[in-house]
Design an enzyme around this catalytic site. Structure first.
Site: not given
Length: 777
Positions: A436, A628, A777, A441, A632
């Site tokens: 993740h 993602h 997010i 990110h 997520n």
């Protein structure tokens, strides 16, 4: 030039102005407009339309010109131009706008800035609070890491190499246009208030004479969910609105108390009896259709061999032997099972072992480096047949390696359950930190920064990528401040504790590769697929019912087709790629500055042809969107029930000479429950998972672009986007069809939750479905 008036009074959320411009009849079609804000506050400029002639989609904050740092804003018309095709009158403005976005690399950034620059991760610790909060700097030769956005905050008082922490007077910086919009802020704020209120629950329980630190029965855990209530609370609308409380808090308090203090039962409970732990078949299913379908690999060598330095970490040999698993192979030998691709592995040995001494030094944080062997059954499901639990060689009074096999009696049943809990704890850490945070990110942020610094907003590749960068930089900044920092949520709730970010740095240096981030390359790398040109996606899956891969390949192929059409429209031949200075500067900076610590490796893809660009862009869009979404938005529903998926364990397995061995024999269920995090820790982390799994009301989903007016004069591009949108709808129907097919046992069956994480659309909330365009997010 358009000037926003000084004396304007604005009360509405959106204001439209009609303005007349007097220009020479020979002026031509405007390609850019310069805006100055004479108002005393910033304003958000959505668009400027010169009726019947040209449209400017601005979507940007404009600062008042009394700010000495504010520059006149340049906005370009929607038409996309490659650098060499830019009208002469716009070239200087195009370059000037990029220079403004790059800044000069100096000074403290303010919230009104729109400057994109790079820095290392020297903002994770808080050395001014003491040695306990010191963290290594990530980035550089010692611990390579992707770059983050530079904030320019001054150094800490006690360490000039560490950046000072965020304060009320020096808040977290992200470029102004990257910040959350109002609906997103409202959703996040509501989640934080609910987290705070839910954190009161253990205190209320203590007042009811229930010790929240000791889980006595599974009922204590099940009471966190909506089916039952352990104590009386006022019902809906019995709380009066209080003037001194924030409006959002009043809104939340006046919701049903069940909604405030209770959680919806996560999907993972439907596949497991809520009064016991994880079933074997469900453990296997979740490696293919849970929140982490990225770690499972085909076993290629048995016993598995460590790649760690034996002079530091001990012998590389595994304790797993043929006698541990051969009786579970349905008459096959181990070699035959390997050759027929029947054996698979979750291997967390090398990721965790170097950090176990530091992890296990905590009184209430215990972990192993695990390996789990699975057999692919004739039904197409995975069955765990052995678990290896490893500790560093120098541990006293504890075996360095231990192998568990499926239970044969009451004692081995509970040991097997404890072993699976430790596997899931390892998996939870790997999911959150590696698959993740790191792979989406952290590794996307330098790409986003480079795009803003090197690609003009007029550039067609910038226009293609822009929706796939939405909110990511703000999410990352808040993540570093609240989740990843010293003493933050990740360190408090994962087994990896203060080692968490060092683990991601180790994986980044030794394992992450951009060329392996495409879905086909990742599946082949893990041995989950082999190239096969006769198959629809050019791959043959070795586990046919692999929901993440099956659904993901549909989306991957749709993205690849869209990107192929788009790239070939603007770049019909290799020379057009090679002559595009902005494009080449972007890709060069992404690698050599954004990923400077590993820029020297040979595996970085080349950018010389349209096909190269298609591959690079497809990978970026895939990672930002569908990949993602897969890792997520299932966090709450697949990780929100701790007996099935604990984020950390508080006890190792009992040994014969262990003082706790007698208590394990007397009360194995009590031993298991005492190994889990306490109720207050559960409640806090479940609340966090719920926030992180929630879509806001302003989410933008794959296939629903809002900027199609950009290509109003390009029917081929509009047709490609329309086709992509229709393909997302077709994929949604296909996934729903698969979820209703009883032959697909990993996604359909009694008590089996359907795999919906890659359904493209969703409403707001923790829906466990929906593919936003970006890591939002």
């Amino acid at each position: 030039m358009f000037q926003w008036p000084r004396n304007l009074k604005v009360n509405a959320d959106k204001v439209t102005h009609k303005v007349q411009f007097l220009v020479d009849a020979k002026f031509g079609v405007p390609g850019a407009i310069i805006v100055t804000n004479k108002y005393h506050k910033e304003f958000y400029l959505e668009s400027i339309a010169i009726e019947g002639l040209v449209h400017f989609d601005c979507n940007s904050w404009v600062q008042p010109d009394r700010d000495i740092q504010a520059e006149k804003r340049i906005f370009f018309s929607n038409k996309a131009y490659l650098p060499n095709d830019t009208p002469v009158g716009l070239k200087e403005l195009r370059d000037k706008d990029l220079r403004q976005l790059r800044g000069n690399g100096e000074g403290i950034r303010t919230l009104s800035d729109r400057i994109y620059d790079y820095d290392i991760y020297n903002d994770l610790g808080c050395p001014d609070k003491g040695a306990k909060y010191v963290r290594p700097i990530l980035g550089g030769r010692t611990q390579p890491y992707p770059k983050r956005c530079r904030t320019g905050r001054p150094p800490a008082n006690s360490d000039v190499n560490a950046e000072s922490t965020v304060t009320r007077y020096m808040p977290q910086y992200v470029p102004r246009d990257e910040a959350f919009e109002d609906l997103k802020i409202a959703a996040v704020t509501e989640g934080k208030w609910k987290l705070m209120l839910r954190s009161l629950l253990p205190s209320v329980k203590e007042a009811a004479s229930i010790n929240s630190d000791v889980i006595r029965t599974f009922s204590d855990i099940n009471d966190l969910y909506k089916e039952s209530a352990p104590f009386e609370l006022k019902s809906k609308n019995q709380f009066r609105e209080t003037a001194h409380l924030p409006r959002m808090l009043n809104k939340i308090i006046n919701e049903s108390v069940q909604d405030i203090f209770k959680f919806d039962p996560p999907k993972i409970v439907s596949g497991n009896n809520p009064s016991c732990s994880l079933r074997d078949d469900e453990l296997g299913r979740l490696t293919l259709a849970g929140m982490n379908p990225l770690s499972i690999e085909r076993l290629k060598v048995f016993p598995p061999v460590s790649k760690l330095d034996p002079s530091i970490h001990g012998p590389q040999d595994s304790a797993l032997r043929e006698e541990h698993i051969v009786c579970h192979l349905n008459g096959m030998s181990v070699q035959q099972a390997l050759e027929e691709s029947k054996l698979f592995i979750l291997d967390y040995h090398d990721v965790y072992l170097p950090f176990l001494n530091r992890i296990n030094a905590h009184q209430n944080r215990k972990a192993y480096a695990t390996r789990t062997i699975f057999l692919l059954t004739h039904l197409g499901s995975l069955k765990p047949i052995a678990i290896e639990l490893s500790l560093p060689e120098k541990n006293q009074n504890v075996p360095a390696k231990r192998v568990l096999t499926p239970p044969v009696d009451a004692t081995t049943r509970w040991l097997w359950q404890l072993g699976k809990a430790h596997v899931c704890s390892n998996d939870a850490g790997a999911h959150q930190l590696i698959h993740h945070w790191l792979r989406t990110h952290a590794c996307l942020e330098p790409l986003i920064i480079a795009a803003h610094r090197q690609l003009s907003v007029m550039h067609p590749i910038y226009k293609l990528l822009h929706p796939h960068t939405r909110y990511t930089m703000d999410v990352n900044a808040q993540g570093r401040q609240l989740l990843l920092s010293a003493g933050g949520i990740i360190e408090s709730h994962l087994s990896t504790a203060e080692c968490s970010m060092e683990i991601t740095a180790s994986v980044y240096q030794n394992w992450w590769r951009f060329d392996m981030e495409s879905l086909p390359a990742d599946l082949i790398r893990r041995g989950m697929a082999v190239p096969d040109p006769t198959q629809p996606h050019g791959l043959k899956l070795l586990i046919e019912d692999y929901p993440y891969a099956n659904d993901g390949l549909l989306i991957w192929s749709a993205i690849e087709e869209l990107v192929g059409t788009y790239v070939n429209y603007y770049y019909p031949e290799a020379s057009s790629i090679q002559s595009d200075s902005e494009l080449n500067n972007w890709y060069h900076e992404f690698i050599n500055v954004g990923h400077a610590d590993i820029c020297h490796v040979s595996w970085w893809p080349k950018l010389s042809t349209p096909n190269d660009l298609v591959s690079i862009l497809t990978t970026i869009i895939w990672v930002a969107s569908a990949y993602h979404a897969a890792v997520n938005f299932g966090m709450y529903h697949y990780g929100g029930y701790f007996p099935v998926r604990p984020p950390f364990m508080r006890r190792l397995l009992p040994n014969e000479h262990d003082p706790d061995h007698a208590s394990f024999f007397a009360d194995p269920e009590g031993y298991f429950l005492a190994s889990l995090p306490c109720l207050s820790q559960m409640l806090h982390y479940i609340s966090v998972l719920h926030i992180l799994s929630t879509h806001s009301a302003d989410e933008e989903y794959l296939g629903d672009r809002k900027d199609l007016s950009t290509w109003a004069g390009d029917p081929e591009i509009l047709g490609a986007f329309y086709k992509f949108s229709m393909e997302m709808r077709r994929i949604e129907k296909e996934i729903e069809k698969r979820n209703a097919d009883p032959k697909l046992r990993n996604r359909c069956g009694a008590g089996v939750s359907p795999y919906e994480l890659l359904l493209p659309s969703s409403g707001p909330g923790a829906t466990c479905r929906g593919v936003p365009t970006s890591a939002s997010i």
